[in-house]
Design an enzyme around this catalytic site. Structure first.
Site, PDB file in Angstrom:
ATOM      1  N   ASP A 157      -1.671   9.435 -10.812  1.00  0.00           N
ATOM      2  CA  ASP A 157      -1.170  10.260  -9.778  1.00  0.00           C
ATOM      3  C   ASP A 157      -2.189   9.828  -8.820  1.00  0.00           C
ATOM      4  OD1 ASP A 157       0.384  10.113  -6.820  1.00  0.00           O
ATOM      5  OD2 ASP A 157       1.869  10.279  -7.653  1.00  0.00           O
ATOM      6  N   HIS A 158      -3.226   9.816  -8.076  1.00  0.00           N
ATOM      7  CA  HIS A 158      -4.027  10.331  -7.407  1.00  0.00           C
ATOM      8  C   HIS A 158      -4.178  11.624  -6.463  1.00  0.00           C
ATOM      9  CE1 HIS A 158      -3.225   7.280  -4.254  1.00  0.00           C
ATOM     10  NE2 HIS A 158      -4.115   8.213  -3.716  1.00  0.00           N
ATOM     11  N   ASP A 186     -12.866 -12.613 -19.726  1.00  0.00           N
ATOM     12  CA  ASP A 186     -11.914 -12.224 -19.290  1.00  0.00           C
ATOM     13  C   ASP A 186     -11.088 -10.750 -21.059  1.00  0.00           C
ATOM     14  OD1 ASP A 186     -11.599 -13.585 -17.034  1.00  0.00           O
ATOM     15  OD2 ASP A 186     -12.454 -15.469 -18.826  1.00  0.00           O
ATOM     16  N   PHE A 187      -9.202 -10.808 -19.876  1.00  0.00           N
ATOM     17  CA  PHE A 187      -8.802  -9.883 -20.633  1.00  0.00           C
ATOM     18  C   PHE A 187      -8.109 -10.604 -22.025  1.00  0.00           C
ATOM     19  CE2 PHE A 187      -8.252  -7.953 -16.523  1.00  0.00           C
ATOM     20  CZ  PHE A 187      -9.004  -7.503 -16.163  1.00  0.00           C
ATOM     21  N   LYS A 193       3.614   1.453   6.577  1.00  0.00           N
ATOM     22  CA  LYS A 193       2.206   1.464   6.940  1.00  0.00           C
ATOM     23  C   LYS A 193       2.278   0.792   8.501  1.00  0.00           C
ATOM     24  CE  LYS A 193       0.365  -0.550   2.803  1.00  0.00           C
ATOM     25  NZ  LYS A 193      -0.702   0.469   2.709  1.00  0.00           N
ATOM     26  N   ARG A 221     -15.368 -10.575 -15.483  1.00  0.00           N
ATOM     27  CA  ARG A 221     -15.644 -11.638 -15.350  1.00  0.00           C
ATOM     28  C   ARG A 221     -17.540 -11.783 -15.219  1.00  0.00           C
ATOM     29  NH1 ARG A 221     -11.291 -14.768 -13.716  1.00  0.00           N
ATOM     30  NH2 ARG A 221     -10.299 -12.947 -12.116  1.00  0.00           N
ATOM     31  N   GLU A 253       0.896   6.375   7.286  1.00  0.00           N
ATOM     32  CA  GLU A 253      -0.671   5.120   6.745  1.00  0.00           C
ATOM     33  C   GLU A 253      -0.799   4.600   8.293  1.00  0.00           C
ATOM     34  OE1 GLU A 253      -2.186   3.789   2.711  1.00  0.00           O
ATOM     35  OE2 GLU A 253      -0.584   3.522   3.283  1.00  0.00           O
ATOM     36  N   HIS A 275       4.098   9.325  -5.601  1.00  0.00           N
ATOM     37  CA  HIS A 275       3.560   9.803  -4.772  1.00  0.00           C
ATOM     38  C   HIS A 275       4.626  11.036  -4.330  1.00  0.00           C
ATOM     39  CE1 HIS A 275      -0.076   8.171  -5.499  1.00  0.00           C
ATOM     40  NE2 HIS A 275       0.162   7.592  -4.405  1.00  0.00           N
ATOM     41  N   ASP A 302       5.704   1.484  -3.919  1.00  0.00           N
ATOM     42  CA  ASP A 302       4.068   1.856  -3.747  1.00  0.00           C
ATOM     43  C   ASP A 302       4.229   3.254  -3.627  1.00  0.00           C
ATOM     44  OD1 ASP A 302       1.432   1.191  -3.876  1.00  0.00           O
ATOM     45  OD2 ASP A 302       1.519   1.339  -1.740  1.00  0.00           O
TER      46      ASP A 302
END
Length: 515
Positions: free
Chosen positions: A206-207, A111-112, A367, A69, A245, A269, A264
Site C-alpha cells: 500500500d504505497h 508469458d505467465f 476522480k 512478453r 484526484e 488507503h 480502489d
C-alpha cells in the site's frame, strides 16, 4: 576483510532511513519484476531502484530482472530502465552509479503460463547468484493485474523459484493492490499465496504507507505531548479523510470498470489512514505491535445503521476541468454506457471503543474533483462558551488539525485569533508546517522506502492479511447495498462531488472541508 551486512537491521519507522548510525542498507539481493513494461514499473519502481542505489542503500551486486512478453535482449531492457530513470528519478543522475547498477540487469521473455520462460528465469537467477553475488535472495514483484496473481504464484512454486536455495537465503513476494475485489476473492487469493510463500515472506504493497507524511502521523501523536491529550471523543468533533484526484480514469478502463472508487481507494488507503489516526500507542514500532493496534481499530468499526443516508456513490459527468472540457465517465473509451461503477464514494464510520465512541469518521474519494489532494482533518469541538459578542465571532469556525499527505506535504493548525484593530474581532487563521521548508533533504518517494523494506524483510509498513480481511468486512456490506439500489448519483467534473454527499454531512449538522 569486508564485514558482512546483516540481512535485517532493527526496524523503526520513525527513524530517517538515511541515519547511518543504524544503517538500513540492503544485503546481497535481487528484484524480479513481473509486468515490467507497465506504467508502475516505468514511473515508480525503476526510478526508485536507481534512487536507492544513488543513496548507497543497495549492495554493489544488486540485480534487477524484468519479465514480460517483449522481444528484448538484456541491453534493450537496460535502455528502458535508463529512459525511466532519466525521466522520473528523484536524485541526480550519476554515471558511475548507473554503470555499476546496470551490470545486474537481466530480461526474460515469456508469458505467465510459459514453462520454458520460468525455467529460463530460474537459470537467470542462478547465474546472478554466481556473477552478482545475490546469494539466492530474490523478491518477486507482481506488478500485474490481479487476475494474473494465481498463475504467476503457481509458476513460481512449480519451477522451484519460491524456495530459498540456502538456509540463510530468502525468497519474497510483493503484491500490488487490489488484493481481491471482495472478501471471498481475497480469501481465495490469500490461500493461493499462502500455499507457496510463508506469511512473513508476503509483502502487500500500500504505497500510501510509504509516504513520509503518513509515517509522520505516528511521530505527531506519540513523540509530542501537546496533541495526544486532545486525541479523543472529549475534544474531537469528527474526522474527515479525503483522497481527491483531478484526473479521470485515463487508460485504465479495463482495470477500473467494475472495481470503482471505494474498492480502489477506501478499502486500502483510507482505512489504513483511519487506523493510523485512531489507533492506540503501540508497545513498540515493530510490525507485530503496529498491526495489533491497527487491527483493534478496524475490528471496532461500526457501519451506519442507515446506509442510504450515510453512504454515497456517484459517477462524474462531462464538464470543465483545468480550463479543458472533459467527457463523463460513461463516455470514456472502453466504458459501457450502462456501467454502474462508482468514481466517487463517501461513507460515514464510527469506532466503538472508549477513545472514539460517538465520533464520526467521514471518508471520501473521487476522480475529476476540484483538485488533487489527500488529507486527514481532525476537527475539534467548539468552545463550550465564547465571552465575545456574536458579531465578534461570526466568521469563527472549529479548530482543526489537518495533515496534508499530498501534494503539499505538511500540517496545518486552524485556530481563532484576534484581528488587528481596536475592536475585539476573532477570525480563523492557519499555522502551517511544510516538509519542503522545514527540512533541507528531500523526502524519499514511497516506493523507495517500501522496496528497501522488502529487501530488508522489514514489515511495519505493509498490511497483513488480517488487516485486508477486516477491511473487506467493512466495505463488502456497503458494496452489496449499492449493488441492490440502482445507479450511482452524478456530479459534474471539476466540482467536489454530488450534492448527496453534502446532504450526508448536513444530516449530522456538519459540512465537508474545502481542501
Amino acid at each position: 576483510m569486508t564485514a558482512r551486512v546483516p540481512a535485517v537491521w532493527p526496524a523503526n519507522p520513525l527513524r530517517d532511513p538515511q541515519d547511518r548510525r543504524l544503517p538500513r542498507i540492503a544485503g546481497p539481493s535481487g528484484l524480479v519484476i513481473f509486468g515490467v513494461t507497465g506504467d508502475l514499473s516505468r514511473k515508480k519502481l525503476m526510478p526508485a531502484i536507481y534512487d536507492l542505489a544513488n543513496r548507497g542503500l543497495l549492495p554493489p551486486g544488486f540485480a534487477l530482472t524484468g519479465f514480460a512478453r517483449r522481444d528484448w535482449a538484456d541491453e534493450d531492457f537496460g535502455q528502458v530502465v535508463y529512459e525511466a530513470v532519466k525521466e522520473h528519478a528523484r536524485t541526480p543522475f550519476r554515471e558511475e552509479v548507473w554503470r555499476q547498477l546496470s551490470e545486474g540487469f537481466r530480461f526474460v521473455q515469456g508469458d505467465f503460463d510459459d514453462d520454458e520462460a520460468f525455467d529460463q528465469l530460474r537459470r537467470t537467477i542462478t547465474e546472478l547468484d554466481e556473477k552478482q553475488g545475490t546469494h539466492g535472495n530474490h523478491a518477486f514483484y507482481l506488478s500485474v493485474p490481479p487476475k494474473f496473481f494465481p498463475v504467476v504464484v503457481a509458476q513460481l512454486k512449480k519451477h522451484g523459484l519460491a524456495d530459498p536455495p540456502h538456509p540463510d537465503s530468502w525468497r519474497r513476494a510483493v503484491i500490488e493492490k487490489p488484493f481481491g475485489r471482495d472478501l471471498p476473492t481475497a480469501v481465495e487469493l490469500n490461500k493461493i499465496v499462502d500455499d507457496v510463500f510463508p506469511p512473513e515472506a508476503v509483502f502487500r504493497i500500500d504505497h500510501y504507507l510509504g509516504k513520509e507524511t503518513v509515517q509522520n502521523i505516528l511521530a505527531l501523536r506519540f513523540a509530542n505531548t501537546m496533541f495526544e491529550p486532545l486525541w479523543n471523543r472529549s475534544y474531537v468533533d469528527h474526522v474527515q479523510i479525503t483522497m481527491a484526484e483531478d484526473i479521470g480514469i485515463g487508460g485504465r478502463a479495463g482495470y477500473y470498470d467494475g472495481i470503482g472508487a471505494a474498492r480502489d481507494v477506501i478499502q486500502n488507503h483510507l482505512l489504513q489512514l483511519l487506523a493510523l489516526t485512531a489507533m492506540e500507542e503501540p508497545v513498540s514500532f515493530d510490525a507485530d505491535s503496529l498491526v495489533a493496534e491497527k487491527l483493534k481499530v478496524l475490528n471496532s468499526i461500526k457501519l451506519p445503521d442507515d446506509l442510504s443516508a450515510h453512504t454515497v456513490r456517484a459517477q462524474y459527468t462531462g464538464g470543465w476541468q483545468g480550463g479543458e472540457l472533459v467527457c463523463g465517465y460513461l463516455e470514456e473509451d472502453g466504458i459501457s454506457p450502462s456501467s454502474r461503477t462508482d468514481t466517487y464514494a463517501a461513507i460515514k464510520l464510527e469506532i466503538e471503543n472508549r477513545r472514539w465512541a460517538g465520533v464520526p469518521f467521514y471518508l471520501r474519494t473521487g476522480k475529476r474533483l476540484g483538485r488533487r489532494v489527500t488529507e486527514i482533518a481532525i476537527v475539534f469541538q467548539r468552545a463550550p462558551h465564547l465571552p465575545f459578542d456574536e458579531t465578534a465571532t461570526e466568521e469563527l469556525g472549529q479548530n482543526a488539525l489537518v495533515i496534508r499527505v499530498q501534494p503539499d506535504e505538511g500540517m496545518t493548525v486552524r485556530f481563532g485569533s484576534k484581528v488587528p484593530g481596536t475592536a475585539m474581532e476573532v477570525r480563523d487563521v492557519n499555522m502551517d508546517f511544510a516538509y519542503g521548508e522545514s527540512f533541507t533533504e528531500s523526502s524519499p518517494e514511497a516506493y523507495e522506502r517500501l522496496l528497501l523494506d522488502v529487501l530488508l524483510g522489514d514489515a511495519p509498513l505493509f498490511p497483513r492479511w488480517e488487516e485486508v480481511e477486516a477491511s473487506w468486512k467493512i466495505l463488502d456490506p456497503i458494496e452489496q447495498y449499492w449493488d441492490k439500489h440502482g445507479r450511482p448519483d452524478e456530479y459534474v467534473s471539476g466540482t467536489w462531488g454530488p450534492g448527496t454527499a453534502d446532504e450526508m454531512l448536513a444530516r449530522d449538522g456538519r459540512s465537508w472541508r474545502r481542501p
